[in-house]
Design a protein around this motif. Structure first.
Motif, short mmCIF file in Angstrom:
data_model
loop_
_atom_site.label_atom_id
_atom_site.label_comp_id
_atom_site.label_asym_id
_atom_site.label_seq_id
_atom_site.Cartn_x
_atom_site.Cartn_y
_atom_site.Cartn_z
N MET A 134 0.73 -1.25 0.05
CA MET A 134 -0.02 -0.14 0.03
C MET A 134 0.78 1.32 0.12
SD MET A 134 -3.16 -0.96 2.32
CE MET A 134 -4.23 0.21 1.80
N ARG A 188 -12.81 3.25 -0.92
CA ARG A 188 -12.26 4.69 -1.06
C ARG A 188 -13.53 5.60 -1.30
NH1 ARG A 188 -7.19 4.83 -5.00
NH2 ARG A 188 -6.84 6.84 -3.86
N HIS A 237 -13.44 5.35 3.14
CA HIS A 237 -12.53 4.84 4.10
C HIS A 237 -11.12 5.13 3.87
CE1 HIS A 237 -15.14 2.35 6.50
NE2 HIS A 237 -15.56 1.55 5.40
N GLY A 238 -10.24 5.29 4.83
CA GLY A 238 -8.81 5.38 4.55
C GLY A 238 -8.21 4.32 4.52
N PRO A 239 -6.85 4.47 4.34
CA PRO A 239 -6.05 3.29 3.86
C PRO A 239 -5.97 2.50 5.07
CG PRO A 239 -4.61 5.28 4.10
CD PRO A 239 -6.18 5.61 4.35
N LEU A 240 -5.99 2.67 6.43
CA LEU A 240 -6.04 1.98 7.57
C LEU A 240 -7.20 0.90 7.56
CD1 LEU A 240 -3.44 1.66 9.20
CD2 LEU A 240 -4.83 3.01 11.04
N ALA A 286 -6.96 -1.47 4.74
CA ALA A 286 -5.91 -2.68 5.13
C ALA A 286 -6.69 -3.57 5.96
CB ALA A 286 -4.66 -2.05 5.49
N LEU A 346 -10.80 9.73 -7.27
CA LEU A 346 -10.02 8.62 -7.28
C LEU A 346 -8.48 8.71 -7.62
CD1 LEU A 346 -12.56 5.40 -7.72
CD2 LEU A 346 -11.33 6.27 -5.60
N ARG A 389 -7.65 11.67 1.20
CA ARG A 389 -8.40 11.93 2.58
C ARG A 389 -8.98 13.18 3.01
NH1 ARG A 389 -6.27 10.23 7.24
NH2 ARG A 389 -5.17 12.09 7.68
N ARG A 400 -13.55 13.48 2.29
CA ARG A 400 -14.55 12.35 2.94
C ARG A 400 -15.91 13.32 2.47
NH1 ARG A 400 -12.79 9.09 8.04
NH2 ARG A 400 -11.63 8.18 6.62
N ALA A 443 -18.11 4.38 7.09
CA ALA A 443 -17.21 5.39 6.69
C ALA A 443 -17.66 6.80 7.13
CB ALA A 443 -16.62 5.46 5.37
N GLU A 447 -1.98 8.83 1.36
CA GLU A 447 -2.05 8.07 2.45
C GLU A 447 -1.02 7.92 3.41
OE1 GLU A 447 -4.64 5.34 -0.51
OE2 GLU A 447 -2.59 4.41 0.18
N THR A 486 -1.68 8.11 7.32
CA THR A 486 -2.24 7.22 8.15
C THR A 486 -1.39 6.02 8.35
OG1 THR A 486 -4.29 7.96 6.97
CG2 THR A 486 -4.33 6.18 8.44
N ILE A 487 -0.92 5.77 7.17
CA ILE A 487 -0.10 4.26 7.16
C ILE A 487 1.33 4.42 7.00
CG2 ILE A 487 0.25 3.44 4.68
CD1 ILE A 487 -1.48 1.25 5.31
#
Lengths: 369, 272, 330
Positions: free
Chosen positions: B96, B168, B172-175, B178, C68, C89, C92, C125, C325, C328-329
């Motif tokens: 990711m 998406r 929803h976010g990436p976490l 996942a 996207l 992000r 939303r 979400a 992203e 967050t990750i």
């Protein structure tokens, strides 16, 4: 080819000139079964295909005559591709076929024929064009060699002349700069060009029968129009028979003279394109034609909903007994729990299965009003 | 879960794994003898008093087999646990993560992959002292790349699906993606990898014990038993056959169980 | 539609470029122009069609409209709010306004989730309580409520597409974007799903953006249509104008090459269809099919890249996601 029967050799030497081949076909082989029309190229009789206890094809019967273009339409799960694979002897392991598939008056059924016998027939007497041209070509071999190979496999033609003929064939399927195409690998060509190459390979040995399984579904409309023309003219030039599988009613009407409608592993209606699609008798065909008619309903002011067939196509093996369509049919009655008999429609030179339907309540019967 | 099909590998594998687990549990409350040199003849074949015979040092073989089951399970759980707990998140992260960062993770992974597992275990044992735990942590670390690699390839497929795009679009976010989509859809791959790695860990433990770096002398281990038997193979084959069979049962059991569990957890195989 | 009304979707000079991966160490990577200078306003309540062959850039454009993917340059506003310079992000809010229905009825539903969870995804979400909503939505799209506890593989393609529509409707969006929603469906089921889309667009007062390669489907569904080719919009017009009196040579070519059942039943042959297509091709300036094909394949690569599907321009895509992203990750 290590073993050749005398008749095999005679055919092999007939060469690749279509007219010459057509001439040699006139003299029917002595072992032709009596009473069979010498004009008939493909006969499929009572073909059943099953996987374990699930029966996928039921009693599929039809024949195709020389120079005839027959369409096979149906939705997913109808068994149309399975029929083509059974004819070509390409059923995967685990599928059992019963019934008869005979080619050009040959005595023995092709079903259950040995792989070596089938491989002699495939590519020479019958050929196939698949939906996805990329998977039908060997990615590691130059296009010219692939076309040449199918010729050297089935005749004594030497490598060099086969190569020369390959370039000629690529030229005949309308590829610009055929010599350059022959030198390229499949991935260097566009989708439409690849499908032309596949067509060239299929037509290389002037087959008696060409089977096409959704050959233009993966192509754009513009390319589709040109490739359809190429396939039809290639078949016409050779006076070959064609079995053309598609889900697109407009395509089948453009390409074929006669059409078979499949649903739930059975042929439910057959006949000349104008009859079947212009004036369908079976309730399924009627629903299919109505549901695909986007143009007509748009002209209604206020945008009326499209005609639909209720419900969903059942998964393979889950179709009802009796009439396979009865669980989605508005006209179904108790009678439909029995298998509807085949009702011939008019006279057709290819026999009573060439035109007709299997429906207890055909369009125009009293319950319609 | 109603309708889920119990499959043959799941049952057979499950029974074999259960056998190993029961042996380990039984050893806590009962063993035929103590695990020590007994005042009896050495290298006895199986008999009424010693059901599986005695070994070169006149120890009871059945006792060793029961106690060895503990070591075997411990070894597998530690090695696979370390590898999966680190490897799976690393694989998902790599899949990711964009561009250079993701590539960097995988290059690091490749370097680790190129490092022989046993050599790493030997290094660890030299640095931190011997012992089963240290050796198995080393084997686990050496197995991380296998998990990371297989998880990444599975995760890459998942994140390119339309349902992830739909997620998406849902906001929803990436976490969350996942956790909700990627992880559940790579579990099948991870389970199969785990069952293979479990078997490899059991064999690695045996090899390390032989080198004196795994399970120390005086602690029961199937691998150790196998290796100790090699000098007397010609006259007491049962000393090799019995631990060999135990290892085979455990390895086979975990492999079958892994296959069966993967199919069991796949909702696509649930009846329509 | 008054002049002062804020468009539902507004595009201004939108471009999207992808870098092809370098094939040699020294060469500079080639750039694929997937979308070129697209400007467009779609009004609230409009049913807008986007037509093009594979590689025309329609999928890339659609991904940018849906937030996207981001344009290389240009501006995109949804209901007056910019989305072109926002990371995923930060979008939303967009998810309650705009939802998507995808092409592949199998691939767009997570095989490991129950239908209930799939439809609830946009609600979860957004932190919207689901209440009875799942059942209401299932009934709205013509499914029985006991579908909720089942898995996607237990449904046929048409049913799965209904579920997709239910999911898209869950957060009460104003705009529905449909990406080839019926091209993977059988004819008898296609009509059902087209009717459903028709129904919900009317029933929920939605703005519809409908992408398809199938001209007759778009004709049935849409009020206004744009034709794309090689990343550019070559013609926009009302459905009637465009189909009855196409102005651009490419539109004429597309319409010429579609086989029609009514014509075929009246005796039109494959040769006639091909002749008409060739005449139109000559009119649009393409030398032969090879030109058309080359153009399409080039664009198809770009589209594949936009999908992030291990396609050629993956490098660029990953770069974007990094910013999106990383927080967050990473």
């Amino acid at each position: 080819m290590t073993t050749t029967t005398p008749s095999d050799r005679a055919r092999g030497q007939a060469g690749n000139n279509p007219t010459e081949r057509a001439g040699s076909r006139e003299s029917a082989p002595p072992d032709a079964p009596r009473g069979e029309d010498p004009e008939t190229v493909l006969t499929v009789e009572g073909l059943d295909v099953g996987a374990g206890t699930t029966q996928l094809l039921h009693d599929v019967t039809f024949s195709i005559q020389r120079g005839e273009r027959v369409g096979l339409i149906g939705e997913s799960g109808s068994g149309k591709s399975l029929t083509a694979l059974a004819v070509m002897g390409l059923l995967t392991e685990g599928l059992a076929a019963h019934g008869e598939v005979r080619l050009a008056g040959r005595d023995a059924s092709l079903l259950g024929a040995s792989e070596s016998r089938m491989s002699r027939i495939r590519g020479r007497d019958m050929a196939m064009i698949f939906q996805e041209p990329m998977t039908a070509l060997n990615p590691t071999m130059k296009v010219g060699r692939q076309v040449a190979e199918v010729m050297t496999q089935h005749s004594q033609a030497d490598r060099r002349s086969a190569q020369r003929k390959a370039v000629q064939l690529l030229d005949r399927v309308g590829l610009p700069d055929p010599a350059a195409v022959a030198r390229s690998y499949p991935h260097q060509l566009s989708g439409g060009q690849r499908q032309r190459v596949v067509a060239a390979i299929a037509l290389a040995n002037d087959p008696l029968l060409l089977v096409c399984d959704e050959p233009t579904t993966a192509l754009d409309v513009t390319v589709q129009a040109l490739v359809l023309d190429l396939i039809v003219s290639g078949v016409q030039e050779r006076d070959a028979a064609m079995l053309f599988i598609t889900h697109d009613l407009a395509v089948v009407a453009t390409v074929c003279e006669r059409v078979l409608v499949m649903y739930g592993g059975r042929i439910v209606e057959a006949g000349p394109v104008a009859d079947v699609l212009g004036n369908p008798q079976h309730r399924y065909t009627q629903g299919l034609v109505a549901a695909s008619d986007l143009e007509r309903s748009r002209t209604d002011p206020g945008r009326s909903p499209l005609d639909t067939i209720p419900g969903n196509v059942p998964p393979a093996g889950k179709f009802p007994d009796g009439c396979v369509f009865r669980n989605r049919c508005a006209f179904a009655t108790k009678a439909c729990e029995q298998l509807p008999p085949w009702t011939p429609r008019g006279e057709h030179p290819a026999g009573e299965h060439a035109s007709g339907y299997a429906c207890f309540h055909p369009v125009g019967s009293d319950r319609d009003e | 879960m109603s309708g889920r099909r119990i499959n043959a590998p799941l049952v057979v594998g499950g029974l074999l794994v259960l056998l190993v687990v029961i042996m380990a549990l039984v050893s806590y409350v009962w063993t035929p003898y103590e695990f020590k040199f007994l005042p009896v003849p050495k290298e006895q074949p199986p008999n009424a008093e010693h059901w599986l015979g005695t070994d070169r040092s006149a120890r009871d073989v059945l006792t060793q087999i029961l106690l060895g089951a503990r070591t075997t399970l411990f070894v597998g759980v530690v090695a696979v646990g370390v590898a999966a707990l680190i490897g799976v998140p690393v694989g998902i992260l790599a899949a990711m993560s964009p561009g250079r960062f993701g590539q960097l993770i995988m290059r690091g992974n490749d370097i680790l992959l190129a490092f022989p597992a046993l050599l790493l275990a030997i290094m660890f044992s030299t640095l931190y002292g011997g012992g089963t735990t240290i050796a198995m942590i080393a084997i686990g670390i050496a197995t991380i790349p296998a998990f990371a690699r297989i998880t990444r390839s599975g995760a890459l497929q998942v994140i390119n699906t339309e349902y992830v795009a739909a997620s998406r679009v849902a906001g929803h976010g990436p976490l969350a993606i996942a956790w909700k989509h990627v992880l559940p859809n790579v579990t099948g791959l991870v389970i199969v990898q785990a069952s293979v790695s479990f078997a490899i860990a059991i064999l690695a433990e045996a090899a390390l014990s032989y080198l004196g770096l795994g399970t120390p002398t005086g602690e029961p281990s199937w691998g150790r038993m196998l290796l100790e038997s090699q000098n007397v193979l010609h006259r007491s084959p049962h000393l090799a056959i019995i631990p060999g069979a135990a290892i085979a049962v455990a390895v086979l059991g975990f492999n079958l169980f892994g296959d069966g569990l993967r199919d069991y957890l796949d909702p696509k195989l649930e009846g329509r | 539609m008054s002049e002062t009304q804020t468009p539902a979707i507004s595009l201004r000079g939108v471009n999207r470029e992808f870098r092809r991966p370098r094939t040699s160490l020294t060469g500079t990577p080639a750039v694929v122009h997937a979308v070129r200078d697209v400007s467009l306003d779609i009004q609230p309540g409009e049913r807008f069609g986007l037509v093009g062959e594979s590689g025309s850039g329609k999928s890339t454009l659609l991904k940018m409209i849906s937030g996207l993917d981001r344009p290389t340059s240009g501006e995109i506003h949804i209901e007056g709010q910019p989305i072109h310079d926002r990371s995923v992000r930060k979008l939303r809010w967009l998810r309650r306004r705009l939802q998507l229905v995808f092409q592949d009825p199998m691939g767009s539903l997570d095989p490991r989730m129950r239908i209930r969870e799939i439809i609830a995804e946009p609600l979860a979400a957004q932190g919207i309580p689901r209440g009875d909503k799942i059942n209401e939505l299932l009934e709205r799209v013509g499914m029985s409520t006991d579908a909720a506890r089942r898995f996607p593989h237990q449904f046929s393609g048409g049913q799965r597409q209904r579920i997709s529509v239910a999911r898209a409707l869950a957060p009460d969006p104003h705009i529905l974007v449909a990406d080839e929603p019926v091209s993977a469906l059988d004819v008898s089921v296609r009509a059902q799903v087209l009717n459903l889309i028709d129904e919900v667009v009317d029933g929920f007062d939605l703005t519809l953006v409908f992408v398809s390669h199938d001209l007759s489907v778009v004709r049935h569904v849409c009020d206004r249509v744009a034709v794309m080719r090689a990343g550019e919009i070559v013609e926009v017009g009302t459905t009637e104008q465009l189909y009855e009196d196409p102005q651009h040579a490419y539109t004429q070519q597309l319409l010429a090459s579609v086989p029609r059942l009514s014509e075929a039943l009246a005796g039109a042959s494959a040769a006639q269809l091909a002749a008409r297509t060739r005449a139109a091709l000559a009119g649009s300036g393409a030398q032969d099919e090879a030109d058309v094909a080359a153009l399409a394949e080039e664009g198809a690569r770009a589209d594949a890249g936009a999908a992030g599907g291990g396609g050629v321009p993956a490098e660029d895509i990953r770069h974007d996601r990094h910013e999106d992203e990383g927080g967050t990750i990473g």
